[in-house]
Design a protein around this motif. Structure first.
Motif, PDB file in Angstrom:
ATOM      1  N   VAL A  44       0.716  -1.393   0.137  1.00  0.00           N
ATOM      2  CA  VAL A  44       0.388   0.033  -0.019  1.00  0.00           C
ATOM      3  C   VAL A  44       0.675   1.131   0.217  1.00  0.00           C
ATOM      4  O   VAL A  44       1.768   1.213   0.387  1.00  0.00           O
ATOM      5  CB  VAL A  44      -1.038   0.128   1.179  1.00  0.00           C
ATOM      6  CG1 VAL A  44      -1.568   1.377   1.435  1.00  0.00           C
ATOM      7  CG2 VAL A  44      -1.807  -1.173   1.088  1.00  0.00           C
ATOM      8  N   LEU A  45       0.399   2.265  -0.870  1.00  0.00           N
ATOM      9  CA  LEU A  45       1.339   3.373  -0.990  1.00  0.00           C
ATOM     10  C   LEU A  45       0.280   4.296  -0.269  1.00  0.00           C
ATOM     11  O   LEU A  45      -1.270   4.383  -1.084  1.00  0.00           O
ATOM     12  CB  LEU A  45       1.622   3.577  -2.314  1.00  0.00           C
ATOM     13  CG  LEU A  45       2.102   5.189  -2.515  1.00  0.00           C
ATOM     14  CD1 LEU A  45       3.488   5.325  -1.725  1.00  0.00           C
ATOM     15  CD2 LEU A  45       2.472   5.911  -4.076  1.00  0.00           C
ATOM     16  N   ILE A  46      -0.127   5.486   0.540  1.00  0.00           N
ATOM     17  CA  ILE A  46      -0.469   6.448   1.132  1.00  0.00           C
ATOM     18  C   ILE A  46       0.137   7.764  -0.014  1.00  0.00           C
ATOM     19  O   ILE A  46       1.791   8.080   1.306  1.00  0.00           O
ATOM     20  CB  ILE A  46      -0.918   6.108   2.410  1.00  0.00           C
ATOM     21  CG1 ILE A  46      -0.863   5.345   3.099  1.00  0.00           C
ATOM     22  CG2 ILE A  46      -1.386   7.465   2.856  1.00  0.00           C
ATOM     23  CD1 ILE A  46      -1.310   5.285   4.181  1.00  0.00           C
ATOM     24  N   VAL A  47      -0.598   8.635  -0.322  1.00  0.00           N
ATOM     25  CA  VAL A  47       0.286  10.260  -1.198  1.00  0.00           C
ATOM     26  C   VAL A  47      -0.292  10.980   0.208  1.00  0.00           C
ATOM     27  O   VAL A  47      -1.770  11.109  -0.217  1.00  0.00           O
ATOM     28  CB  VAL A  47      -0.027  10.336  -2.428  1.00  0.00           C
ATOM     29  CG1 VAL A  47       0.745  11.603  -2.969  1.00  0.00           C
ATOM     30  CG2 VAL A  47       0.302   9.117  -3.352  1.00  0.00           C
ATOM     31  N   VAL A  77       4.903   5.495   3.174  1.00  0.00           N
ATOM     32  CA  VAL A  77       3.785   6.905   3.045  1.00  0.00           C
ATOM     33  C   VAL A  77       4.583   8.009   2.308  1.00  0.00           C
ATOM     34  O   VAL A  77       5.819   8.095   2.659  1.00  0.00           O
ATOM     35  CB  VAL A  77       4.063   7.443   4.485  1.00  0.00           C
ATOM     36  CG1 VAL A  77       2.781   8.743   4.018  1.00  0.00           C
ATOM     37  CG2 VAL A  77       2.291   6.583   5.203  1.00  0.00           C
ATOM     38  N   SER A  78       3.918   8.650   1.405  1.00  0.00           N
ATOM     39  CA  SER A  78       5.534   9.858   0.924  1.00  0.00           C
ATOM     40  C   SER A  78       4.410  10.691   1.681  1.00  0.00           C
ATOM     41  O   SER A  78       3.136  11.682   0.981  1.00  0.00           O
ATOM     42  CB  SER A  78       4.835   9.561  -0.861  1.00  0.00           C
ATOM     43  OG  SER A  78       5.202   8.816  -1.456  1.00  0.00           O
ATOM     44  N   ASP A  79       5.345  11.647   2.386  1.00  0.00           N
ATOM     45  CA  ASP A  79       4.789  12.438   3.217  1.00  0.00           C
ATOM     46  C   ASP A  79       5.381  13.640   2.451  1.00  0.00           C
ATOM     47  O   ASP A  79       5.983  14.665   2.366  1.00  0.00           O
ATOM     48  CB  ASP A  79       5.494  12.443   4.470  1.00  0.00           C
ATOM     49  CG  ASP A  79       4.793  13.764   5.308  1.00  0.00           C
ATOM     50  OD1 ASP A  79       3.983  14.994   4.910  1.00  0.00           O
ATOM     51  OD2 ASP A  79       4.854  13.910   7.132  1.00  0.00           O
ATOM     52  N   LEU A  80       3.996  14.301   1.463  1.00  0.00           N
ATOM     53  CA  LEU A  80       4.552  15.131   0.345  1.00  0.00           C
ATOM     54  C   LEU A  80       4.813  16.524   0.986  1.00  0.00           C
ATOM     55  O   LEU A  80       5.932  17.668   0.236  1.00  0.00           O
ATOM     56  CB  LEU A  80       3.760  15.247  -0.450  1.00  0.00           C
ATOM     57  CG  LEU A  80       3.328  15.172  -1.672  1.00  0.00           C
ATOM     58  CD1 LEU A  80       2.095  14.682  -2.741  1.00  0.00           C
ATOM     59  CD2 LEU A  80       3.915  14.083  -1.949  1.00  0.00           C
ATOM     60  N   TYR A  81       4.210  17.108   2.027  1.00  0.00           N
ATOM     61  CA  TYR A  81       5.368  18.743   2.725  1.00  0.00           C
ATOM     62  C   TYR A  81       6.352  18.074   3.367  1.00  0.00           C
ATOM     63  O   TYR A  81       7.320  19.512   3.369  1.00  0.00           O
ATOM     64  CB  TYR A  81       4.100  19.407   3.528  1.00  0.00           C
ATOM     65  CG  TYR A  81       2.726  20.264   2.635  1.00  0.00           C
ATOM     66  CD1 TYR A  81       3.118  21.018   1.819  1.00  0.00           C
ATOM     67  CD2 TYR A  81       1.835  19.160   3.100  1.00  0.00           C
ATOM     68  CE1 TYR A  81       2.021  21.883   1.527  1.00  0.00           C
ATOM     69  CE2 TYR A  81       0.103  19.715   2.428  1.00  0.00           C
ATOM     70  CZ  TYR A  81       0.553  21.423   1.405  1.00  0.00           C
ATOM     71  OH  TYR A  81      -0.594  21.848   1.344  1.00  0.00           O
TER      72      TYR A  81
END
Lengths: 269, 269
Positions: A44-47, A77-81
């Motif tokens: 699972v990838l969480i953006v 998790v890709s934590d964009l900020y």
């Protein structure tokens, strides 16, 4: 730079056969080697696009990591900020020489760079995560009936031609087919404001560009969205209920049927 | 940094009274001083999001600058890529101390910073341009059924609570009421692909979040969009036709009635 989190995984047992099939979970049989078992685990990838770890979006992301890990899934998790992810689609996304330096066409250059493996490293990294994923969860607060710009930039830059789609190779034939996607979002307005007779119109109206024009276009099967309406107008107890409700849904998410992603779902009576 | 262009203005005469009323144009009467005449001039802000000056989007922007200047309007262009405009909504947008440093809520902090005049200078500059404008033209290529991230970031950051809307103070009471807005966009797909029976669905479907959820929400009256379909699949002659068609429309744009920005316009039969 970056706050990519890979949770550890664990063995769990499930009685429900269908669940087993989807989630690839089982107590590892003694005859099964680690590599074979690893291959069964759902990824699972969480953006995730929120600035504040203690926000409701942060809690919804955390509970998804916890619940899916508990199920035995591998979660990233890709934590964009936190990653300070670049949203602007520019020539910097192409390393090396441009195909046509005198006339910059982003889509054409990104397509060619993908094929030559000369996209910038941040894009390649996200594409690798996405390629591996069985399920992608987008966790974000609704900004102007859409995703925040940092997440829009992820879509603009990561889902490039050649990787996510081509012509032919869109919608049901999109290159990300076989994967599931779900939008988990919070809104400023209440559910009644996002109804057919509400001032904002039905919530399904604003989902069209995201679910159909982006996710379905790339081949994803789309699960019904998880919408946490108006948390800032809700009590602490109600907000806890929103988190609990998401955690509960995740327990059987793999058993859900995707939506029929076509105009009647969005605009039908 | 930045490529803000203010075109010079000129006197022109128009016979059509209605046009005169909208456009505020007239050969300056000898009794009228410069300041009074200046106050009549229509002001146009073009928010432009394309990387390549020689692109069709660049040509559509250029022809709008030329035509509107020719009419006597004052025209300013915010060239977002050239400005390297920041799309991410973060704590950097608030100068000085945060209202709640322990729990960052972007919307709340931006609202308070607007009232205290402590938003970052790039946001304040765009808000000033917007405040002055009678008409805002958004010129962009469609990315994923929406605006490119750099333009989404302009919307996320510039249109903050207190400046563009409040509660109460949204939709017909939005703070930007009295202004006109128009989306001028190019698409990858053809017009038939963006029809009710086309694979992408009606083009009006994807306009909902932008025209209703953003522009109408802030009080703008929205003019029908200018859509240049599929320029990359068109001939050079057809592309020139798209530019000419936009220039022609701009000649009488001020006489147009805004759309009825509600669900039937978007989703009606």
């Amino acid at each position: 730079m970056g706050s990519v989190l890979t949770t550890s995984w664990m063995y769990t047992g499930h009685a429900n056969k269908r669940h087993l099939t989807w989630c690839g979970l089982a107590t590892k049989p003694q005859c099964c080697d680690d590599a074979a078992f690893e291959g069964q685990r759902k990824k699972v990838l969480i953006v995730y696009a929120h600035q504040e770890p203690r926000s409701l979006n942060g809690s919804l992301k955390d509970v998804a990591v916890a619940e899916l890990s508990q199920q035995g899934c591998s979660v990233i998790v890709s934590d964009l900020y936190a990653m300070n992810f670049e949203p602007r689609a520019t020539g910097k996304d192409i390393t090396g020489t441009l195909s046509n330096p005198g006339f910059f066409n982003y889509g054409v250059e990104a397509h060619k760079a993908y094929k030559k493996q000369s996209l910038s490293s941040d894009i390649i990294e996200e594409q690798k995560k996405l390629q591996e994923a069985d399920l992608v969860i987008f966790q974000f607060p609704l900004y102007w009936f859409s995703v925040p710009a940092v997440l829009k930039g992820w879509m603009d830059r990561v889902l490039c031609q050649g990787f996510a789609f081509d012509f032919p190779g869109s919608y049901d034939d999109g290159f990300l087919k076989g994967k599931l996607a779900i939008l988990s979002l919070t809104t400023g307005g209440t559910a009644s404001m996002f109804s057919k007779t509400g001032v904002n119109g039905d919530f399904r109206y604003f989902l069209w560009p995201l679910q159909h024009g982006t996710l379905h276009f790339c081949g994803f099967k789309v699960l019904a969205p998880q919408i946490s309406f108006g948390p800032e107008m809700a009590s602490e107890e109600e907000r806890k209920g929103m988190v609990a409700s998401w955690a509960q849904r995740l327990k059987t998410l793999w058993e859900e049927e995707p939506i029929q992603c076509s105009p009647p779902w969005y605009f039908g009576q």
